[in-house]
Scaffold this motif. Structure first.
Motif, PDB file in Angstrom:
ATOM      1  N   GLY A  90      -4.476  15.159 -16.564  1.00 34.50           N
ATOM      2  CA  GLY A  90      -4.391  14.857 -17.983  1.00 34.50           C
ATOM      3  C   GLY A  90      -4.968  15.975 -18.832  1.00 34.50           C
ATOM      4  N   LEU A  91      -5.243  15.696 -20.091  1.00 37.86           N
ATOM      5  CA  LEU A  91      -5.770  16.702 -21.004  1.00 37.86           C
ATOM      6  C   LEU A  91      -7.238  17.007 -20.722  1.00 37.86           C
ATOM      7  N   LYS A  92      -7.586  18.290 -20.825  1.00 40.55           N
ATOM      8  CA  LYS A  92      -8.973  18.722 -20.644  1.00 40.55           C
ATOM      9  C   LYS A  92      -9.357  19.608 -21.825  1.00 40.55           C
ATOM     10  N   LEU A  93     -10.504  19.325 -22.426  1.00 40.82           N
ATOM     11  CA  LEU A  93     -10.981  20.157 -23.528  1.00 40.82           C
ATOM     12  C   LEU A  93     -11.194  21.587 -23.058  1.00 40.82           C
ATOM     13  N   ILE A  94     -10.799  22.541 -23.877  1.00 38.54           N
ATOM     14  CA  ILE A  94     -11.062  23.931 -23.499  1.00 38.54           C
ATOM     15  C   ILE A  94     -12.566  24.222 -23.525  1.00 38.54           C
ATOM     16  N   ASP A  95     -13.333  23.369 -24.199  1.00 38.35           N
ATOM     17  CA  ASP A  95     -14.793  23.536 -24.208  1.00 38.35           C
ATOM     18  C   ASP A  95     -15.382  23.334 -22.812  1.00 38.35           C
ATOM     19  N   GLU A  96     -14.709  22.539 -21.988  1.00 34.94           N
ATOM     20  CA  GLU A  96     -15.170  22.347 -20.607  1.00 34.94           C
ATOM     21  C   GLU A  96     -15.006  23.632 -19.805  1.00 34.94           C
ATOM     22  N   LEU A  97     -13.957  24.384 -20.109  1.00 36.76           N
ATOM     23  CA  LEU A  97     -13.761  25.677 -19.443  1.00 36.76           C
ATOM     24  C   LEU A  97     -14.821  26.674 -19.904  1.00 36.76           C
ATOM     25  N   ARG A  98     -15.142  26.637 -21.196  1.00 36.33           N
ATOM     26  CA  ARG A  98     -16.200  27.513 -21.708  1.00 36.33           C
ATOM     27  C   ARG A  98     -17.540  27.181 -21.049  1.00 36.33           C
ATOM     28  N   ALA A  99     -17.823  25.906 -20.857  1.00 34.54           N
ATOM     29  CA  ALA A  99     -19.081  25.495 -20.218  1.00 34.54           C
ATOM     30  C   ALA A  99     -19.161  26.033 -18.790  1.00 34.54           C
ATOM     31  N   LYS A 100     -18.029  26.024 -18.085  1.00 35.51           N
ATOM     32  CA  LYS A 100     -18.000  26.571 -16.722  1.00 35.51           C
ATOM     33  C   LYS A 100     -18.309  28.058 -16.737  1.00 35.51           C
ATOM     34  N   VAL A 101     -17.769  28.792 -17.702  1.00 35.00           N
ATOM     35  CA  VAL A 101     -18.052  30.226 -17.811  1.00 35.00           C
ATOM     36  C   VAL A 101     -19.537  30.450 -18.066  1.00 35.00           C
ATOM     37  N   ARG A 102     -20.110  29.651 -18.942  1.00 29.83           N
ATOM     38  CA  ARG A 102     -21.533  29.788 -19.251  1.00 29.83           C
ATOM     39  C   ARG A 102     -22.395  29.530 -18.024  1.00 29.83           C
TER      40      ARG A 102
END
Length: 385
Positions: free
Chosen positions: A366-378
């Motif tokens: 389903g849909l995933k916030l791109i903020d979750e991807l940013r959190a993984k990078v951090r």
């Protein structure tokens, strides 16, 4: 225990301090030094301390014994350390220890002083005269105060703490606003704290069953002070160590600590108490990282890392709007091109938008916030640092 000769608390005339470099000193995680706080603090490097908590004598001016209506004795403060010959003598004492504290404080350090109506107004005025900059006054409201036995005054149900920066120009002092708000159900922390007196198992007692110290503060009070205005690893100093409440809480919360105490009995009790404390696991003490403090991650980095491919489509939560991801890190909404933030604002017809929490990427689940991807990078950036 480090023992030194008692030094004299002479009046220090100098009230202005030249700018001094920040100094880091290597000390044991906790240390209780027996001796006069003014003399002993003079041995510490200037600008080396992150936080000072001071619980000085209140100068209660008690005359004779205090008794309940049934004539039973009240265990009040009648110790010699709380007796001063005059208000002028108390003021001289106050100036001396405040100046000693100010010298060792880093430019970003803050000072807490607790007192009652007997002394806190005099202390506060002297603090301002010496250049401290008051940030807040905190009312410690006691849920279980001692009653007024004579019935001639209101029940004294609170004490006051003054929280101050080293000077008016202090900008980078620690205040863990976001963590305090999160712990308070996402409501700003207030300046009135309802905390019970120190009782039960927390109260230190001697072999005779009597209190070791008459004014032992509750650990809950010190925990809130340290959690609000210091970080793990900071150096905390208490000029009036007593039975070591500040030191015990500092150790539990992963802060370094130096306490000064003239009374050897109090100091010994404090050392035993602090030695029995186990620090909390590091994961529970990690600083609360705010959005402003987090590492900046541009949207283009998600593309460079292959987390989002050029040509992918971003959606809002209801899939009402969609935007095309470009190779240069911009996105296209219809015939308009711009950042994830600007295009999010255009999609909503608003003046501003946080694109990280507006746009989603389609996944198998389903849909995933791109903020979750940013959190993984951090997280990956933090692990690599």
């Amino acid at each position: 225990m480090v023992v030194s000769r008692r030094g004299a608390s002479a009046r220090a005339p100098r009230t202005k301090f030249e700018s001094v470099p920040r100094t880091e000193i290597s000390i044991p995680s906790t240390q209780v030094i027996v001796g006069d706080c003014v003399a002993e603090m003079s041995k510490l490097p200037a600008a080396s301390v992150d936080l000072v908590f001071a619980d000085p004598p209140y100068n209660l001016q008690l005359k004779g014994d205090l008794k309940r209506p049934d004539e039973s004795h009240v265990d009040a403060v009648n110790n010699d350390w709380d007796k001063f010959s005059s208000f002028a003598a108390y003021d001289d004492f106050t100036r001396a220890w405040l100046l000693a504290c100010r010298r060792i404080m880093k430019p970003s350090a803050t000072l807490w002083v607790i007192g009652s109506y007997h002394n806190i107004f005099r202390v506060g005025a002297i603090m301002q005269d010496l250049g401290f900059w008051v940030l807040n006054d905190i009312v410690w409201r006691k849920s279980n105060p001692m009653p007024n036995f004579r019935g001639r005054r209101f029940t004294n149900a609170h004490e006051t703490m003054i929280w101050a920066a080293r000077d008016e120009n202090a900008k980078n002092y620690t205040f863990n606003y976001e963590a305090l708000k999160a712990a308070n159900e996402d409501v700003q922390a207030r300046s009135d704290w309802l905390i019970p007196l120190c009782t039960g198992d927390e109260r230190l007692k001697g072999s005779d069953g009597k209190k070791v110290h008459p004014t032992q503060k509750p650990e809950g009070l010190l925990a809130r002070v340290l959690l609000s205005s210091s970080r793990p690893g900071d150096l905390v100093v208490d000029p009036f160590n007593g039975t070591g409440t500040t030191g015990a809480v500092a150790k539990r919360l992963g802060r370094r600590y130096i306490g000064f105490e003239r009374d050897k009995t109090y100091a010994a009790a404090a050392e035993a108490r602090i030695a029995s404390i186990l620090p909390l696991p590091g994961a529970t003490l990690a600083p609360f990282v705010t959005a402003r403090e987090a590492p900046r991650v541009p949207f283009a980095e998600l593309i460079e890392r292959g987390m989002i491919m050029p040509g992918a489509t971003l959606f809002d939560a209801k899939k009402k709007h969609n935007a095309l991801v470009r190779a240069d890190g911009a996105i296209m909404l219809g015939d308009k091109v711009g950042s994830i933030h600007r295009m999010g604002a255009v999609a909503q017809g608003s003046g501003a938008c946080n694109g990280w929490t507006y746009w989603h990427i389609e996944t198998k689940k389903g849909l995933k916030l791109i903020d979750e991807l940013r959190a993984k990078v951090r997280r990956e950036m933090a692990a690599a640092s």
